[in-house]
Design an enzyme around this catalytic site. Structure first.
Site, mmCIF file in Angstrom:
data_model
loop_
_atom_site.group_PDB
_atom_site.id
_atom_site.type_symbol
_atom_site.label_atom_id
_atom_site.label_comp_id
_atom_site.label_asym_id
_atom_site.label_seq_id
_atom_site.Cartn_x
_atom_site.Cartn_y
_atom_site.Cartn_z
ATOM 1 N N GLU A 85 -1.034 -1.251 -5.024
ATOM 2 C CA GLU A 85 -2.270 -0.495 -5.269
ATOM 3 C C GLU A 85 -2.076 0.471 -6.428
ATOM 4 O OE1 GLU A 85 -4.338 3.050 -2.956
ATOM 5 O OE2 GLU A 85 -4.785 1.145 -1.948
ATOM 6 N N ASP A 105 0.875 -1.174 0.000
ATOM 7 C CA ASP A 105 0.000 0.000 0.000
ATOM 8 C C ASP A 105 0.912 1.224 0.000
ATOM 9 O OD1 ASP A 105 -2.383 1.543 0.235
ATOM 10 O OD2 ASP A 105 -1.971 1.803 2.365
ATOM 11 N N ASP A 148 -2.570 1.132 7.143
ATOM 12 C CA ASP A 148 -1.787 0.898 5.920
ATOM 13 C C ASP A 148 -1.376 -0.579 5.822
ATOM 14 O OD1 ASP A 148 -1.123 3.946 5.157
ATOM 15 O OD2 ASP A 148 -0.924 3.664 7.323
#
Length: 225
Positions: free
Chosen positions: A68, A7, A141
Site C-alpha cells: 500500500e 498492508d 489488516d
C-alpha cells in the site's frame, strides 16, 4: 500469478497471499499479520517485521509483492511508522528480485468494491465474496492485504501493456533522434577576382597593403605644387 499483499503498519503489518489471473476466480492461500510490541524500540520492531515478511516469502514463494502506498495523514508518527514498515517489505522483495508495485488505498477500494470511498467493512465483505470465504478475514489488516493482492492481479495486465507501450515509444523516439548538424560559415559578398559565396573575400579586401601607406600622385612637371 501468486501475489503477496502487504498492508504496512508498525503495530500490525497485514499480509495476504492470493493466487489467480484476471478474469478468473481467485484463491486465497494465506492471510495474517505480523505484530510488534509497542514497548520496544522502532529499530527492533522493524527487525521483527522484516523477519515476519521473510518467513512469508519463504513459505509461499510469491511472484510479486503489492504494498500500500502511504499518504500523509494528521498523525505524523503513524505515517512514519507505516512508511518504515512498507519500506521493509519492499526491501525484502527487492532482495529476492521480486517485482514490487505500490497501490493507493483508493485504487484498492475501487478495484475491490467499485468505489474509492468504501469503508473497511465493505472491503472485508467484498474480499470474502471474491475469494469465496465463509466470513470476512480478521483482523482488518489481513483483509486489506488480501485486497491489495487482488487489486494487483486485476491491474497487472493493464500495467504490463502500458509498460510495453512506454518502452516502444521510448525506442521509437531514440531511433528518430537526429544528431545536431555543424554550423555552416557565412559566405562573404562577391568581390573582384573572387567568385560569389567564397568565404574570406571580404576579409582579404579589408587587409591593409603590406607595402605601407599609399603616396599621393605626383603633379605633372612644370606645374606648381
Amino acid at each position: 500469478m501468486r501475489v503477496l499483499g502487504v498492508d504496512p503498519g508498525l503495530t500490525r503489518c497485514g499480509l495476504g497471499v492470493v493466487e489467480g489471473v484476471a478474469g478468473r476466480p481467485l484463491t486465497m492461500k494465506a492471510a495474517g499479520v505480523v505484530r510488534t510490541p509497542a514497548d520496544v524500540s522502532v529499530a527492533e520492531r522493524l527487525l521483527l517485521i522484516e523477519q515476519g515478511v521473510e518467513e512469508w516469502l519463504d513459505r509461499h514463494s510469491p511472484e510479486a509483492v503489492a504494498v500500500e502506498r502511504v499518504f500523509s495523514q494528521h498523525n505524523v508518527r503513524t505515517v512514519m511508522g507505516t512508511a518504515q514498515a512498507g519500506a521493509v517489505a519492499m526491501l525484502c522483495a527487492a532482495r529476492r528480485g521480486l517485482p514490487v508495485e505500490l497501490h493507493t488505498p483508493s485504487e484498492v477500494k475501487a478495484a475491490v468494491t467499485g468505489t474509492g470511498r468504501a469503508e473497511k467493512a465493505q472491503v472485508g465483505t467484498m474480499v470474502m465474496r471474491l475469494l469465496r470465504l465463509g466470513a470476512p478475514p480478521r483482523p482488518a489488516d489481513a483483509a486489506d492485504a488480501l485486497a491489495l493482492a487482488i487489486c494487483h492481479i486485476w491491474r497487472a495486465p493493464v500495467q504490463q501493456r502500458l509498460n510495453r507501450l512506454q518502452q516502444a515509444h521510448a525506442r521509437h523516439a531514440a531511433g528518430h533522434a537526429a544528431p545536431p548538424s555543424a554550423p555552416v560559415p557565412a559566405a562573404d559578398p562577391p568581390g573582384p577576382g573572387r567568385p560569389a559565396g567564397e568565404p574570406g573575400a571580404a576579409k582579404a579586401r579589408r587587409t591593409p597593403d603590406a607595402s605601407g601607406p599609399r603616396r599621393a600622385p605626383e603633379a605633372p612637371k612644370g606645374t606648381a605644387r
